[in-house]
Design a protein around this motif. Structure first.
Motif, PDB file in Angstrom:
ATOM      1  N   TYR A  29       0.815  -1.209   0.000  1.00 15.19           N
ATOM      2  CA  TYR A  29       0.000   0.000   0.000  1.00 15.19           C
ATOM      3  C   TYR A  29       0.850   1.261   0.000  1.00 15.19           C
ATOM      4  O   TYR A  29       0.548   2.229  -0.675  1.00 15.19           O
ATOM      5  CB  TYR A  29      -0.918   0.002   1.225  1.00 15.19           C
ATOM      6  N   HIS A 105       1.192  -5.129   3.959  1.00 15.06           N
ATOM      7  CA  HIS A 105      -0.052  -4.449   3.587  1.00 15.06           C
ATOM      8  C   HIS A 105      -0.284  -4.466   2.071  1.00 15.06           C
ATOM      9  O   HIS A 105      -0.559  -3.428   1.483  1.00 15.06           O
ATOM     10  CB  HIS A 105      -0.054  -2.985   4.062  1.00 15.06           C
ATOM     11  N   TRP A 107      -2.159  -4.771  -1.314  1.00 15.31           N
ATOM     12  CA  TRP A 107      -3.538  -4.723  -1.796  1.00 15.31           C
ATOM     13  C   TRP A 107      -3.508  -4.795  -3.304  1.00 15.31           C
ATOM     14  O   TRP A 107      -2.489  -4.568  -3.932  1.00 15.31           O
ATOM     15  CB  TRP A 107      -4.283  -3.523  -1.240  1.00 15.31           C
ATOM     16  N   ILE A 120      -8.057  -5.511  -0.280  1.00 17.03           N
ATOM     17  CA  ILE A 120      -6.867  -5.817   0.518  1.00 17.03           C
ATOM     18  C   ILE A 120      -6.682  -7.332   0.541  1.00 17.03           C
ATOM     19  O   ILE A 120      -7.656  -8.082   0.488  1.00 17.03           O
ATOM     20  CB  ILE A 120      -6.997  -5.217   1.927  1.00 17.03           C
ATOM     21  N   GLU A 123      -5.208  -9.729   6.484  1.00 18.27           N
ATOM     22  CA  GLU A 123      -4.788  -8.938   7.633  1.00 18.27           C
ATOM     23  C   GLU A 123      -4.223  -9.831   8.720  1.00 18.27           C
ATOM     24  O   GLU A 123      -4.475 -11.039   8.748  1.00 18.27           O
ATOM     25  CB  GLU A 123      -5.941  -8.092   8.169  1.00 18.27           C
TER      26      GLU A 123
END
Length: 567
Positions: A29, A105, A107, A120, A123
């Motif tokens: 990201y 992170h 995405w 995304i 997590e």
């Protein structure tokens, strides 16, 4: 919007017609430019196979767009309940790939009918021991008549990553009526609260104040120098204090015999001026096109437009560079033409080539394909060079005669000692501060739209800022040159160019500040990409400002020396 509609006619669907979900890229990201093919992560592909390959444009190829078919079966206005489309056999290597992606992170981006959708990958839980993958893509597509106007993605189905299990990937599609007009379907991606913030308006207003002040200063200098009574030995008591401070003894008149002496290194100088004029015309045309057409609604269209306009404006470069070189009595005009034509392309391609090696090493989708490189080289040799030649020949023949208002003395006059702050080096350093001050808020918005995920759409602001920048640059260089000539230093050509071009140094310094305080980029690839292309951007901006400054100053110098009565 008429141009857009012609392009978008094929986007009308009949009921049950196939709607393609293209997978574009996946990446961290915080590093917008570090992107990889979606399927470089061990995702599985849907069952539906038959589809034609997507043909990308030049702009897309250079920006690393790699569209691959997702294999999901979506038909216009046909609801799909939650359906499993494939399963991932999660062995140790695949789990590690996913864990790395989730840690950073990652995405991904997809397209339905040219509308971008972001999702995304997964997590981690609070303490960072367990990692979860989102397995269920819930698509909501809004249609208006027979066109798609809105797409939303919700990621659900959190599944813990456990080695040696099978993970089922599923999707569902809901269709809903929408009142969004087809023309306005991109509005939800724009961020008015960010771009039309009070700060933005205030900075424009602020710059306008500066422009008024500078224009006043320059017109005052012009009024003083162009007074009809050129009695140099006018009585002291008639001069008011202002006159005595600004131009004691009118030093600039002393150097009338040297002021039109050719600059040192005329070949490089005229190539830089030609390139600067071209960059200016490209910026102007691209901003105007962007104001009329919404270029942000298509992938890579901004870049394609810029490349096309750059190639088409090559005669501008040849004309200004060639005529200036001829005026300065240059002989090797073919060499000048080659240097002028390839100065900017060589700089951009050199940087791209260097960053390309890192991209290939990273297996990033930004690695420029060989075919694209060949295409760009062909543009350089078969479009830019011939047009540049045309411009050069026109420039040499139409305005290549040295028609200076004062004769140049045979012997150069010695340059007297002067105070340290009148030295060209100091003037050059100070010259860039005001132009930079007039654009740096806009730089923040432009940088954010390029390095973060904002779509820049307020091209009216950009146009204003370009105009303000040019006026400020011209005014500042005229003032600098006036003081330099009053110190009886006639080396004004390079000084006027460099004092405007030093804006670039300040912009590059600002880009360091921006990198460390406004972004969270990391890694060799993104960092070298950032600083490499920022250097290119700053240099191009500097050459443009320098050329604009020189052109304005040159007109000013001609003007004040036209009606000098030489004793």
């Amino acid at each position: 919007h008429s141009g857009m509609h012609l392009l978008l006619f094929h986007l009308q669907y009949t009921d049950k017609e196939e709607v393609v979900l293209w997978m574009n890229t996946v990446g961290p990201y915080h590093n917008r430019q570090e992107t990889y093919k979606y399927f470089s992560l061990p995702f599985c592909v849907g069952t539906k196979k038959t589809i034609s390959h997507y043909h990308e444009t030049l702009g897309e190829a250079l920006q690393g767009v790699e569209l691959e078919f997702s294999g999901l079966d979506i038909k216009f206005k046909e609801e799909v309940m939650q359906t499993t489309y494939c399963e991932i056999e999660l062995d140790k290597a695949k789990r590690e790939a996913f864990v790395y992606a989730i840690k950073n992170h990652y995405w991904y981006q997809m397209y339905i009918d040219d509308l971008p959708i972001w999702g995304i990958v997964g997590e981690a839980d609070e303490n960072g021991e367990d990692y979860y993958l989102w397995t269920y893509k819930k698509l909501e597509i809004g249609y208006n008549g027979n066109r798609i106007v809105d797409v939303n993605l919700t990621s659900e189905g959190k599944v813990k990553l456990v080695p040696n299990t099978r993970i089922a990937m599923s999707y569902s599609v809901k269709w809903k009526r929408s009142d969004v007009k087809f023309e306005d379907r991109f509005d939800k991606y724009l961020d008015p609260s960010f771009f039309q913030h009070r700060i933005h308006w205030f900075s424009i207003f602020n710059s306008f104040m500066m422009v008024i002040f500078l224009v006043g200063l320059v017109s005052m200098i012009l009024m003083r120098t162009l007074r009809k009574d050129y009695a140099r030995y006018s009585k002291e008591e008639e001069m008011d204090d202002m006159d005595r401070d600004l131009g004691d003894e009118y030093g600039w008149k002393q150097v009338h015999g040297d002021v039109f002496r050719p600059s040192s290194h005329p070949l490089i100088f005229s190539s830089l001026i030609g390139s600067g004029c071209q960059i200016f015309s490209v910026s102007l045309i691209v901003i105007i096109v962007a104001m009329i057409e919404d270029l942000y609604t298509e992938r890579g269209s901004m870049l394609s437009t810029a490349i096309f306009v750059y190639a088409a404006t090559s005669p501008v470069n040849g004309y200004f560079g060639g005529s200036l070189y001829a005026k300065q009595g240059g002989r090797r005009w073919i060499k000048q033409m080659f240097i002028g034509a390839f100065l900017i392309p060589a700089m951009v391609c050199g940087t791209a080539f260097f960053i390309n090696f890192i991209a290939i090493y990273y297996h990033a989708s930004r690695a420029i394909p060989f075919g694209t490189m060949v295409a760009v080289c062909c543009i350089c040799f078969f479009v830019i060079l011939p047009l540049n030649l045309v411009g050069t020949i026109l420039g040499r023949n139409l305005s290549g005669q040295p028609n200076f208002p004062c004769r140049v003395n045979a012997v150069p006059r010695p340059i007297p000692e002067k105070k340290w702050f009148m030295e060209p080096a100091v003037i050059v350093c100070l010259g860039g501060i005001l132009p930079f001050g007039s654009i740096f808020i806009e730089m923040y918005f432009i940088f954010t739209s390029f390095w973060a995920y904002k779509i820049y759409y307020v091209y009216g602001f950009m146009m204003l800022v370009l105009v303000i920048l040019c006026i400020v640059t011209v005014c500042v260089t005229i003032v600098c040159t006036y003081f330099l000539l009053n110190a009886e230093d006639y080396r004004w050509q390079w000084t006027s160019f460099l004092s405007a071009a030093s804006t670039a140094v300040y912009v590059y310094m600002y880009s360091f500040y921006y990198y460390f305080f406004k972004t969270k980029m990391y890694g060799l690839f993104q960092t070298s990409f950032y600083f490499g292309y920022m250097a290119v951007f700053s240099t191009a901006l500097g050459i443009m400002c320098g050329a604009v400054g020189y052109m304005g100053t040159s007109a000013f110098v001609r003007k004040i020396y036209t009606n000098v009565k030489i004793d």
